[in-house]
Design a protein around this motif. Structure first.
Motif, PDB file in Angstrom:
ATOM      1  N   LEU A 135       0.838  -1.204   0.000  1.00  0.00           N
ATOM      2  CA  LEU A 135       0.000   0.000   0.000  1.00  0.00           C
ATOM      3  C   LEU A 135       0.877   1.260   0.000  1.00  0.00           C
ATOM      4  CD1 LEU A 135      -2.737  -1.046   2.587  1.00  0.00           C
ATOM      5  CD2 LEU A 135      -3.079  -0.660   0.134  1.00  0.00           C
ATOM      6  N   ARG A 136       1.899   1.281   0.858  1.00  0.00           N
ATOM      7  CA  ARG A 136       2.802   2.441   0.930  1.00  0.00           C
ATOM      8  C   ARG A 136       3.530   2.681  -0.387  1.00  0.00           C
ATOM      9  NH1 ARG A 136       3.993   0.343   5.910  1.00  0.00           N
ATOM     10  NH2 ARG A 136       5.909  -0.581   5.117  1.00  0.00           N
ATOM     11  N   ALA A 137       3.903   1.596  -1.060  1.00  0.00           N
ATOM     12  CA  ALA A 137       4.637   1.711  -2.317  1.00  0.00           C
ATOM     13  C   ALA A 137       3.722   2.089  -3.483  1.00  0.00           C
ATOM     14  CB  ALA A 137       5.352   0.393  -2.621  1.00  0.00           C
ATOM     15  N   GLY A 138       2.405   1.996  -3.271  1.00  0.00           N
ATOM     16  CA  GLY A 138       1.461   2.328  -4.334  1.00  0.00           C
ATOM     17  C   GLY A 138       1.177   1.179  -5.276  1.00  0.00           C
ATOM     18  N   TRP A 139       1.641  -0.041  -4.938  1.00  0.00           N
ATOM     19  CA  TRP A 139       1.402  -1.211  -5.785  1.00  0.00           C
ATOM     20  C   TRP A 139       0.017  -1.799  -5.556  1.00  0.00           C
ATOM     21  CZ3 TRP A 139       6.485  -3.062  -3.357  1.00  0.00           C
ATOM     22  CH2 TRP A 139       7.564  -2.387  -3.936  1.00  0.00           C
ATOM     23  N   ALA A 140      -0.590  -1.459  -4.446  1.00  0.00           N
ATOM     24  CA  ALA A 140      -1.936  -1.913  -4.097  1.00  0.00           C
ATOM     25  C   ALA A 140      -2.667  -0.723  -3.492  1.00  0.00           C
ATOM     26  CB  ALA A 140      -1.878  -3.065  -3.088  1.00  0.00           C
ATOM     27  N   GLU A 141      -3.989  -0.808  -3.519  1.00  0.00           N
ATOM     28  CA  GLU A 141      -4.799   0.236  -2.889  1.00  0.00           C
ATOM     29  C   GLU A 141      -5.962  -0.401  -2.175  1.00  0.00           C
ATOM     30  OE1 GLU A 141      -6.156   2.811  -6.004  1.00  0.00           O
ATOM     31  OE2 GLU A 141      -7.412   1.274  -6.919  1.00  0.00           O
ATOM     32  N   ARG A 142      -6.417   0.282  -1.130  1.00  0.00           N
ATOM     33  CA  ARG A 142      -7.616  -0.197  -0.418  1.00  0.00           C
ATOM     34  C   ARG A 142      -8.773  -0.139  -1.383  1.00  0.00           C
ATOM     35  NH1 ARG A 142      -8.001   0.269   5.678  1.00  0.00           N
ATOM     36  NH2 ARG A 142      -9.861  -0.869   5.109  1.00  0.00           N
ATOM     37  N   TRP A 143      -9.559  -1.201  -1.393  1.00  0.00           N
ATOM     38  CA  TRP A 143     -10.675  -1.241  -2.312  1.00  0.00           C
ATOM     39  C   TRP A 143     -11.969  -0.876  -1.603  1.00  0.00           C
ATOM     40  CZ3 TRP A 143     -11.445  -5.935  -6.057  1.00  0.00           C
ATOM     41  CH2 TRP A 143     -12.292  -5.552  -7.098  1.00  0.00           C
ATOM     42  N   PHE A 144     -12.272  -1.571  -0.534  1.00  0.00           N
ATOM     43  CA  PHE A 144     -13.461  -1.250   0.253  1.00  0.00           C
ATOM     44  C   PHE A 144     -13.295  -1.810   1.650  1.00  0.00           C
ATOM     45  CE2 PHE A 144     -14.413  -5.209  -1.996  1.00  0.00           C
ATOM     46  CZ  PHE A 144     -14.844  -6.034  -0.984  1.00  0.00           C
ATOM     47  N   ASP A 145     -14.106  -1.338   2.557  1.00  0.00           N
ATOM     48  CA  ASP A 145     -14.092  -1.829   3.932  1.00  0.00           C
ATOM     49  C   ASP A 145     -15.017  -3.033   4.043  1.00  0.00           C
ATOM     50  OD1 ASP A 145     -12.350   0.154   4.872  1.00  0.00           O
ATOM     51  OD2 ASP A 145     -14.010   1.559   5.130  1.00  0.00           O
ATOM     52  N   ASN A 146     -14.591  -4.022   4.788  1.00  0.00           N
ATOM     53  CA  ASN A 146     -15.391  -5.208   5.035  1.00  0.00           C
ATOM     54  C   ASN A 146     -16.112  -4.995   6.365  1.00  0.00           C
ATOM     55  OD1 ASN A 146     -16.389  -7.731   5.754  1.00  0.00           O
ATOM     56  ND2 ASN A 146     -14.641  -8.834   4.907  1.00  0.00           N
ATOM     57  N   PRO A 147     -17.434  -4.767   6.351  1.00  0.00           N
ATOM     58  CA  PRO A 147     -18.136  -4.486   7.605  1.00  0.00           C
ATOM     59  C   PRO A 147     -18.127  -5.649   8.590  1.00  0.00           C
ATOM     60  CG  PRO A 147     -19.694  -4.681   5.786  1.00  0.00           C
ATOM     61  CD  PRO A 147     -18.323  -4.751   5.189  1.00  0.00           C
ATOM     62  N   LEU A 148     -17.990  -6.876   8.094  1.00  0.00           N
ATOM     63  CA  LEU A 148     -17.963  -8.025   8.993  1.00  0.00           C
ATOM     64  C   LEU A 148     -16.586  -8.239   9.611  1.00  0.00           C
ATOM     65  CD1 LEU A 148     -20.092 -10.524   6.889  1.00  0.00           C
ATOM     66  CD2 LEU A 148     -20.825  -9.106   8.800  1.00  0.00           C
ATOM     67  N   LYS A 149     -15.556  -7.821   8.926  1.00  0.00           N
ATOM     68  CA  LYS A 149     -14.170  -7.969   9.407  1.00  0.00           C
ATOM     69  C   LYS A 149     -13.447  -6.635   9.180  1.00  0.00           C
ATOM     70  CE  LYS A 149     -14.078 -12.421  10.333  1.00  0.00           C
ATOM     71  NZ  LYS A 149     -13.670 -12.967  11.596  1.00  0.00           N
ATOM     72  N   PRO A 150     -13.726  -5.627   9.996  1.00  0.00           N
ATOM     73  CA  PRO A 150     -13.152  -4.297   9.759  1.00  0.00           C
ATOM     74  C   PRO A 150     -11.629  -4.242   9.825  1.00  0.00           C
ATOM     75  CG  PRO A 150     -14.369  -4.360  11.831  1.00  0.00           C
ATOM     76  CD  PRO A 150     -14.594  -5.672  11.154  1.00  0.00           C
ATOM     77  N   ASP A 151     -10.992  -5.238  10.456  1.00  0.00           N
ATOM     78  CA  ASP A 151      -9.530  -5.236  10.530  1.00  0.00           C
ATOM     79  C   ASP A 151      -8.881  -5.831   9.276  1.00  0.00           C
ATOM     80  OD1 ASP A 151     -10.672  -7.689  11.423  1.00  0.00           O
ATOM     81  OD2 ASP A 151      -8.732  -8.287  12.250  1.00  0.00           O
ATOM     82  N   TRP A 152      -9.665  -6.404   8.356  1.00  0.00           N
ATOM     83  CA  TRP A 152      -9.121  -6.967   7.126  1.00  0.00           C
ATOM     84  C   TRP A 152      -8.973  -5.860   6.089  1.00  0.00           C
ATOM     85  CZ3 TRP A 152     -11.742 -12.274   5.851  1.00  0.00           C
ATOM     86  CH2 TRP A 152     -11.438 -13.187   6.873  1.00  0.00           C
ATOM     87  N   LEU A 153      -7.847  -5.847   5.401  1.00  0.00           N
ATOM     88  CA  LEU A 153      -7.600  -4.873   4.349  1.00  0.00           C
ATOM     89  C   LEU A 153      -7.939  -5.516   3.006  1.00  0.00           C
ATOM     90  CD1 LEU A 153      -4.147  -3.453   5.523  1.00  0.00           C
ATOM     91  CD2 LEU A 153      -6.399  -2.414   5.788  1.00  0.00           C
ATOM     92  N   VAL A 154      -9.061  -5.114   2.426  1.00  0.00           N
ATOM     93  CA  VAL A 154      -9.444  -5.626   1.117  1.00  0.00           C
ATOM     94  C   VAL A 154      -8.821  -4.680   0.094  1.00  0.00           C
ATOM     95  CG1 VAL A 154     -11.353  -6.217  -0.409  1.00  0.00           C
ATOM     96  CG2 VAL A 154     -11.593  -6.539   2.069  1.00  0.00           C
ATOM     97  N   CYS A 155      -7.925  -5.230  -0.713  1.00  0.00           N
ATOM     98  CA  CYS A 155      -7.133  -4.401  -1.615  1.00  0.00           C
ATOM     99  C   CYS A 155      -7.219  -4.905  -3.045  1.00  0.00           C
ATOM    100  CB  CYS A 155      -5.661  -4.426  -1.186  1.00  0.00           C
ATOM    101  SG  CYS A 155      -5.386  -3.834   0.481  1.00  0.00           S
ATOM    102  N   ARG A 156      -6.763  -4.034  -3.958  1.00  0.00           N
ATOM    103  CA  ARG A 156      -6.645  -4.426  -5.355  1.00  0.00           C
ATOM    104  C   ARG A 156      -5.330  -3.898  -5.912  1.00  0.00           C
ATOM    105  NH1 ARG A 156     -11.286  -0.830  -8.302  1.00  0.00           N
ATOM    106  NH2 ARG A 156     -10.642   1.171  -7.502  1.00  0.00           N
ATOM    107  N   LEU A 157      -4.907  -4.519  -6.966  1.00  0.00           N
ATOM    108  CA  LEU A 157      -3.668  -4.186  -7.645  1.00  0.00           C
ATOM    109  C   LEU A 157      -3.832  -2.849  -8.373  1.00  0.00           C
ATOM    110  CD1 LEU A 157      -0.885  -5.409  -8.354  1.00  0.00           C
ATOM    111  CD2 LEU A 157      -1.968  -6.441 -10.344  1.00  0.00           C
ATOM    112  N   THR A 158      -2.809  -2.020  -8.343  1.00  0.00           N
ATOM    113  CA  THR A 158      -2.833  -0.742  -9.058  1.00  0.00           C
ATOM    114  C   THR A 158      -2.019  -0.873 -10.341  1.00  0.00           C
ATOM    115  OG1 THR A 158      -0.841   0.073  -7.980  1.00  0.00           O
ATOM    116  CG2 THR A 158      -2.955   0.556  -6.890  1.00  0.00           C
ATOM    117  N   ALA A 159      -2.121   0.145 -11.191  1.00  0.00           N
ATOM    118  CA  ALA A 159      -1.299   0.181 -12.405  1.00  0.00           C
ATOM    119  C   ALA A 159       0.181   0.183 -12.042  1.00  0.00           C
ATOM    120  CB  ALA A 159      -1.656   1.411 -13.234  1.00  0.00           C
TER     121      ALA A 159
END
Length: 105
Positions: free
Chosen positions: A51-75
């Protein structure tokens, strides 16, 4: 005080980071997995470094597991996987251009 062996900013992902990012190449929207190949949660430091490097980004918050980071690959993450250290991965998963254009291999 001990110095960190890692550079604060890497131009290419480590092997573990690249393996995680590579799994997003085949997923709709570049979704990155929460669990590794053995069913274990991907380590939070791996996710946060990407995330810090910009290779991934947070996609959305998981309301059932708020501590999980749901991410997706960036360009930038796709570009980082095209680097010389990770060229072999493109042959296995198709080229990054094929992935960006939605080609199926």
């Amino acid at each position: 005080m001990a110095k960190s062996r890692r550079s604060p900013s890497r131009s290419t992902p480590s092997g573990v980071q690249a393996a995680w990012l590579r799994r997003g190449l085949e997923q709709p929207g570049g979704k990155l997995p929460l669990f590794d190949d053995r069913g274990q949660r991907v380590k939070r430091p791996t996710v946060e470094a990407c995330l810090r490097a910009g290779w991934a980004e947070r996609w959305f918050d998981n309301p059932l597991k708020p501590d999980w980071l749901v991410c997706r690959l960036t360009a930038a993450g796709r570009d980082a996987l095209d680097g010389p250290e990770h060229e072999g991965a493109a042959e296995v998963n198709g080229s990054a251009d094929d992935v960006r254009q939605g080609a199926l291999i």
